[in-house]
Structure formats: C-alpha cells, structure tokens
Design an enzyme around this catalytic site. Sequence first.
Site, PDB file in Angstrom:
ATOM      1  N   TYR A 180       0.856  -1.197   0.000  1.00 39.67           N
ATOM      2  CA  TYR A 180       0.000   0.000   0.000  1.00 39.67           C
ATOM      3  C   TYR A 180       0.893   1.249   0.000  1.00 39.67           C
ATOM      4  O   TYR A 180       2.116   1.140  -0.111  1.00 39.67           O
ATOM      5  CB  TYR A 180      -1.000  -0.064   1.150  1.00 39.67           C
ATOM      6  CG  TYR A 180      -1.892  -1.278   1.009  1.00 39.67           C
ATOM      7  CD1 TYR A 180      -2.763  -1.379  -0.079  1.00 39.67           C
ATOM      8  CD2 TYR A 180      -1.816  -2.340   1.887  1.00 39.67           C
ATOM      9  CE1 TYR A 180      -3.550  -2.508  -0.260  1.00 39.67           C
ATOM     10  CE2 TYR A 180      -2.605  -3.477   1.712  1.00 39.67           C
ATOM     11  CZ  TYR A 180      -3.471  -3.557   0.629  1.00 39.67           C
ATOM     12  OH  TYR A 180      -4.237  -4.673   0.438  1.00 39.67           O
ATOM     13  N   ARG A 227       3.400  -1.029  11.050  1.00 38.68           N
ATOM     14  CA  ARG A 227       3.495  -2.392  10.525  1.00 38.68           C
ATOM     15  C   ARG A 227       4.264  -2.352   9.216  1.00 38.68           C
ATOM     16  O   ARG A 227       3.937  -1.568   8.322  1.00 38.68           O
ATOM     17  CB  ARG A 227       2.090  -2.949  10.276  1.00 38.68           C
ATOM     18  CG  ARG A 227       2.135  -4.404   9.815  1.00 38.68           C
ATOM     19  CD  ARG A 227       0.764  -5.046   9.658  1.00 38.68           C
ATOM     20  NE  ARG A 227       0.819  -6.414  10.175  1.00 38.68           N
ATOM     21  CZ  ARG A 227       0.101  -7.426   9.721  1.00 38.68           C
ATOM     22  NH1 ARG A 227      -0.750  -7.254   8.737  1.00 38.68           N
ATOM     23  NH2 ARG A 227       0.216  -8.628  10.238  1.00 38.68           N
TER      24      ARG A 227
HETATM   25  C1  FMN Z   1      -8.730 -11.819   4.877  1.00 41.65           C
HETATM   26  C2  FMN Z   1      -7.442 -11.128   5.165  1.00 41.65           C
HETATM   27  C3  FMN Z   1      -7.424  -9.738   5.243  1.00 41.65           C
HETATM   28  C4  FMN Z   1      -6.247  -9.061   5.576  1.00 41.65           C
HETATM   29  N1  FMN Z   1      -6.286  -7.708   5.734  1.00 41.65           N
HETATM   30  C5  FMN Z   1      -5.207  -7.060   6.236  1.00 41.65           C
HETATM   31  C6  FMN Z   1      -5.291  -5.687   6.608  1.00 41.65           C
HETATM   32  O1  FMN Z   1      -6.338  -5.048   6.545  1.00 41.65           O
HETATM   33  N2  FMN Z   1      -4.168  -5.102   7.076  1.00 41.65           N
HETATM   34  C7  FMN Z   1      -2.979  -5.774   7.206  1.00 41.65           C
HETATM   35  O2  FMN Z   1      -1.986  -5.200   7.644  1.00 41.65           O
HETATM   36  N3  FMN Z   1      -2.891  -7.084   6.863  1.00 41.65           N
HETATM   37  C8  FMN Z   1      -3.977  -7.738   6.428  1.00 41.65           C
HETATM   38  N4  FMN Z   1      -3.907  -9.086   6.165  1.00 41.65           N
HETATM   39  C9  FMN Z   1      -2.674  -9.820   6.497  1.00 41.65           C
HETATM   40  C10 FMN Z   1      -2.764 -10.397   7.916  1.00 41.65           C
HETATM   41  O3  FMN Z   1      -2.770  -9.367   8.899  1.00 41.65           O
HETATM   42  C11 FMN Z   1      -1.583 -11.329   8.224  1.00 41.65           C
HETATM   43  O4  FMN Z   1      -0.381 -10.654   8.072  1.00 41.65           O
HETATM   44  C12 FMN Z   1      -1.601 -12.552   7.299  1.00 41.65           C
HETATM   45  O5  FMN Z   1      -2.884 -13.145   7.266  1.00 41.65           O
HETATM   46  C13 FMN Z   1      -0.588 -13.604   7.756  1.00 41.65           C
HETATM   47  O6  FMN Z   1      -0.917 -14.084   9.052  1.00 41.65           O
HETATM   48  P1  FMN Z   1      -1.572 -15.561   9.229  1.00 41.65           P
HETATM   49  O7  FMN Z   1      -0.609 -16.528   8.628  1.00 41.65           O
HETATM   50  O8  FMN Z   1      -1.692 -15.724  10.738  1.00 41.65           O
HETATM   51  O9  FMN Z   1      -2.877 -15.559   8.544  1.00 41.65           O
HETATM   52  C14 FMN Z   1      -5.059  -9.787   5.798  1.00 41.65           C
HETATM   53  C15 FMN Z   1      -5.074 -11.191   5.690  1.00 41.65           C
HETATM   54  C16 FMN Z   1      -6.247 -11.854   5.398  1.00 41.65           C
HETATM   55  C17 FMN Z   1      -6.254 -13.359   5.387  1.00 41.65           C
END
Ligand code: FMN
Length: 368
Positions: A180, A227
Amino acid sequence: MSKLFTPVKVGPHEFAHRVVLAPLTRMRAEGGAVPGPLMAQYYAQRSSPGALLIGEATIAAPNGNGYLGAPGLYDDSQIAGWRLVTDAVHAKGAKIFLQLYHAGRQSNSEVQPEGSQPVGPSAIPHGGVAYTKAGWVANTPNRALEIEEIAELVESFRRAAERGLEAGFDGVELHAANGYLFDQFLQDGSNKRTDIYGGSFENRARFLLEATRAVISVWGSDRVAVRMGPSGSFGDMSDSDPEGLFTYVATELGKLNLAYLHLIEPRVRGNLDDETRNPNPVASQLIRKFYSGTIIAAGGFKAASAEALITAGDADLVAFGRDFIANPDLPERLRRRLPLNPYDRETFFGGTDVGYVDYPFHEERAAA
Ligand SMILES: Cc1cc2nc3c(=O)[nH]c(=O)nc-3n(C[C@H](O)[C@H](O)[C@H](O)COP(=O)(O)O)c2cc1C
C-alpha cells in the site's frame, strides 16, 4: 512454561498474553465506509479480557480506498460507527488499535472519489487487483503524487488519528506493508521519484516517518505503532536492497519510542502462504538486531512456532490472521491446545454474516 501466555506491556497498556488479532480487511462496512453493528459483533467475538486486537485497514484519506466495503476514518461521519466497535471490545475487557492505511496505487477508479485516477509515488505499470461493485478487477494505472499532495496526506493521517482518539481506540498502527502507499514509497520497485521522497533510504522513508510523527503529535509516541513487511512482494512490490532498506527504517523507527513495531514474515504473501520463500521467521530475526523495542511478529505462525519465536526473544507478541478469522476464541484454544476450526477463504472478503460471525466457539462446536 508457555511464554505466549505471560503478561506483556505495550506502551502504557498491560496485556494478559501475547496472542494478538492481526489486522484483517473483511469488507463488511456499511455505506459511506462506516462500521455497523455486524462489525461490532465480529470484534466483540474476538475480544477477551487482557487481549490486544488490531483493527482492519482503515482508509485515512478520501482517495485512499482500494476495496469496496472497507471502513474509513477520513470523515467525521465515520466516528460513531467505530465507537460501536471500540465499546464492544472494551466491554469484553480487551483493547484495540486502529490500523490506518492508504491503498495508493492498489486501487481502481471505481472506488475513488468521482472516479478519479488512483495515486502513488510514481506512475509505472504494475499488477494487482481492487474490489469494486463489479467484484475483483485490475487496478487502474495510477498517477504520481505532486509533492504538495504528500504533505496533505500526512495531514490526512493526523486528522484520521484524531478521529481514532474520538472513536475510543487504544492506539494507532500505520500500515506500511503489503504494497500500500507507505510501502510503495519505501520500496524502489514502485518509487522512482527524484525529489526528497525518492532515491536514498532516507528519502524513501520520509513519508512514513512524517506521517508517524504526525500521528505521534496526537497520540504520544507510546500509543503509536508501524506495521511493515520486510521483503514483502504482495501488490507487485520489489526492492533492490530489501535488507538495507528495512533495517534502516527499523533503526529510524527505533528512535521514536513507539508502542511496537509489527513485522510480517515474507513466507506469507498478503493472505496466502508463499512456498517459494524461506519458511523461517527471517524478518523478526533480522529486524530484532536493529530494533530493541516491542516487536509483534505475524505471518504463518502456529502455537509452537509463536512460542519458539518469543522464547528466542525475536518478538514479544505474535499476531494471528487466518486462524483468528475461523476461531473467535483463538487465544483460549491455543492456551488449552484445543483443535482449530478451518477457515473458508471464499468468505474472507465482503458479503454478509456468513463466514464472518458464525464460526463456532469451542464449547459450541463440542456441543454440536
Ligand atoms: C482476509 C485477510 C485480510 C487481511 N487484511 C489485512 C489488513 O487489513 N491489514 C494488514 O496489515 N494485513 C492484512 N492481512 C494480512 C494479515 O494481517 C496477516 O499478516 C496474514 O494473514 C498472515 O498471518 P496468518 O498466517 O496468521 O494468517 C489480511 C489477511 C487476510 C487473510
């Protein structure tokens, strides 16, 4: 003994354990990018005493949207909706940080004010998708921001942070990962500027650091966080020297006494596992050497790997995304080593209460 379930201080806040709700865009906001009761219910379900939640990416400026259904705080009319969310979280004894973002070039004219062209640091061809009334569509080619517009955006972040204070949040995280706008300025695959916002690490980090300081002017440094995704490629991102860049940014952020630095492991690409990357938590291991404050790690963690990372001292807390979508009581399940519900990718983005507030808690599942 499990370190994941020991208390931790983050800025002025005390948390009972180190399992954090990762920021998760779910695109269930109502018209005008305003949170409604459904969103409040979703966050309340994921709240428990002494827990830290990070809210989903929230649009900081009118031209900052990339996803229809994402919430904003670029207008005073969006404050009351967020109050529903923060009140619901606080009623359960948890705390919530606001995540502010600007999609930059990861957008389509359909979700821009009056159908205007998305903005970014430089106008160069790139891939990626946005979400509009027509569903997932290709990004619209963007134009490069004028230098005066960058100052205006810094001010937009400051104003959005003020609204966040009014809306009852407990802190603010700036989203500088996942391709972003902040990330687009940081990485040189997307930033070809020749002014003071492009070129050297110092210049490419300038926009993020200016916005961070602007938010600190509202909240104080110990309730502000950033972040970032070292070596992240989601959103068609690349850099010629990711290690040099991200260790520089971490060092500069380390001078600001932030609440925490939040790192995404490159083994996860946005919301998907990236099997081509190093499977180890390399970002946390690297950045820890350059940043002595609180670190939250995210990206592909399970209970055992989160425990190992915290025990090694490479992070202080771990955020969980996909598993927290499917398990509203995730901290309790990890603590008691209970089985997890599988997640349904089809309902991640947009839609209704289905796949949003209907994942069962452990007791419900056991009783079913
Ligand atoms: C449905 C979805 C939406 C996400 N939206 C964001 C977001 O709004 N902001 C962000 O920093 N990361 C977003 N991410 C990334 C997650 O915060 C995270 O970094 C990523 O899912 C990896 O973690 P995990 O392996 O525990 O799922 C999103 C991930 C998923 C699956």
